[in-house]
Design a protein around this motif. Sequence first.
Motif, mmCIF file in Angstrom:
data_model
loop_
_atom_site.group_PDB
_atom_site.id
_atom_site.type_symbol
_atom_site.label_atom_id
_atom_site.label_comp_id
_atom_site.label_asym_id
_atom_site.label_seq_id
_atom_site.Cartn_x
_atom_site.Cartn_y
_atom_site.Cartn_z
ATOM 1 N N GLY A 236 0.814 -1.213 0.000
ATOM 2 C CA GLY A 236 0.000 0.000 0.000
ATOM 3 C C GLY A 236 0.842 1.255 0.000
ATOM 4 N N LEU A 237 1.962 1.218 0.697
ATOM 5 C CA LEU A 237 2.879 2.361 0.708
ATOM 6 C C LEU A 237 3.390 2.656 -0.703
ATOM 7 C CD1 LEU A 237 4.557 4.386 2.421
ATOM 8 C CD2 LEU A 237 6.291 2.605 2.630
ATOM 9 N N GLY A 238 3.735 1.607 -1.450
ATOM 10 C CA GLY A 238 4.199 1.800 -2.807
ATOM 11 C C GLY A 238 3.142 2.396 -3.715
ATOM 12 N N PHE A 239 1.915 1.910 -3.616
ATOM 13 C CA PHE A 239 0.834 2.460 -4.429
ATOM 14 C C PHE A 239 0.516 3.898 -4.010
ATOM 15 C CE2 PHE A 239 -0.039 -1.962 -5.580
ATOM 16 C CZ PHE A 239 -0.360 -1.823 -6.917
ATOM 17 N N GLY A 240 0.630 4.196 -2.722
ATOM 18 C CA GLY A 240 0.395 5.567 -2.266
ATOM 19 C C GLY A 240 1.417 6.536 -2.819
ATOM 20 N N ILE A 241 2.688 6.119 -2.846
ATOM 21 C CA ILE A 241 3.732 6.974 -3.429
ATOM 22 C C ILE A 241 3.488 7.156 -4.921
ATOM 23 C CG2 ILE A 241 6.204 7.143 -3.917
ATOM 24 C CD1 ILE A 241 6.710 5.660 -1.298
ATOM 25 N N ALA A 242 3.097 6.077 -5.602
ATOM 26 C CA ALA A 242 2.826 6.167 -7.046
ATOM 27 C C ALA A 242 1.655 7.096 -7.327
ATOM 28 C CB ALA A 242 2.540 4.774 -7.607
ATOM 29 N N ALA A 243 0.645 7.093 -6.453
ATOM 30 C CA ALA A 243 -0.510 7.971 -6.661
ATOM 31 C C ALA A 243 -0.136 9.435 -6.553
ATOM 32 C CB ALA A 243 -1.604 7.634 -5.643
ATOM 33 N N ALA A 244 0.902 9.750 -5.780
ATOM 34 C CA ALA A 244 1.314 11.143 -5.599
ATOM 35 C C ALA A 244 2.280 11.628 -6.667
ATOM 36 C CB ALA A 244 1.962 11.318 -4.222
#
Length: 451
Positions: A236-244
């Motif tokens: 989830g941390l990786g997807f959150g960084i990608a979303a930003a």
Amino acid sequence: MHEPPPFQQPQHPLPPTFGHYKPRRALWDTLWDNKAVRVGGLVLLLALCGLVILALVREQTGTEGFLVGLGLAVLPVPLLIAAFRWMDRVEPKPWRNLAFAFAWGSCAATLVSLLANGYATKWLLTTVDVAQGADASTWGATFVAPVVEESGKAAAVLLLYLFRRRDFNGIVDGVVIAGITATGFAFTENILYLGNAFASDQSFGYTGLRSTTAATFFVRVLMSPFAHPLFTSMTGLGFGIAAALPQRRRVLRVLIPVLALLTAMLLHGVWNGSASLPGGGFLIVYALFMVPVFGVLTWLTIWSRQNELRTIRAHLPAYQAAGWLTPPEPLALSSMRARGIARDLARRTGGPAAARTVAEYISFATSLAFLRHRAYRGTPSPDFTAREQELLHHLWHRKSVAQPALAQATAVVPQPFTPVAVPVQGWGAPVPPTGGPTAPMGAGWQRGEGW
């Protein structure tokens, strides 16, 4: 010079509807465009997975073992969900997203993992020498299970990232979705482990604290309830960084989630492999590796939540300057304490309905701030103008109840230094509300206009 021949009506006139002809669409495309059909199909799929996993677990544990495992496994679930909801208080995710994540983790991901791990274990047992059967089980738990289980849980995060992009803005969103998915997965897995332990105790006559059930409950429920949420939160941390990240960073937007998934698999493998270490190897890994990682992730999530509040304070003044918000609101909306006080004030003066109106106003204003923030960092949503109009429309209809409560709540918030507004590259300032909710609220965001 010859004149053109007169127009002649064709012998077989075309049907009158020829000019408005639309090619027939495939039945699948028509059904896919129907939201009710998509939701119904997803619910049916998860329900079927739930029934199958229920039958498989009950077959392995027996009816009595299943009921005991269910009663013990459900104990940490409310605590974990409450913890993730607390992290998500700034911009709470819709309950339907969280329900989907939990259902996917507890039904679909566990079913795939149970079947895949079972086939992998059988293959290892038939490949490895019989005398090394214990090693085959260890290899399966260390190298196979982490890959299968983390991939199954990551699928829920990926689906919400792709199809609920409006609700996926940053690190907190990714960690919350991943944590809820892993909580559902751990819930079903704990039913299986605790049910098998109880069945074993019934066979050998073990009871009380010396039983296998008590030991399993201590290790899986009391000592490490955060294990699965910790592993999947890396994804989830990786997807959150990608979303930003901006849209132009396409390679990083793909590479970072993949690396995060591999990190989740690595942590999971280390955790499972530590159970086979001699002596106190498990406790050493737990104390020196897992606990620090959990602490760092918790700190990062809390920091990200505070950063979300700073985002609200930085981007809502544009709407306050245009007249959509009152001067105290950006400050009140960027304080969790002021938000709670505003809801309490509305409840005392107007009852639960007024408190609900204030809560909705806070939610819409927060979404508006994040909408502007995405434009500021170069990742505006395709429906930017329509979404801005929708949010301002909701704020306009609730301002008579929410704005006085927020103004009173601002008195408890320390007055910070007011920063100078930084214009959003390529996006102008919102148009003042000259005509109420029917005004052209998105017109001010046309490119080329300045502040």
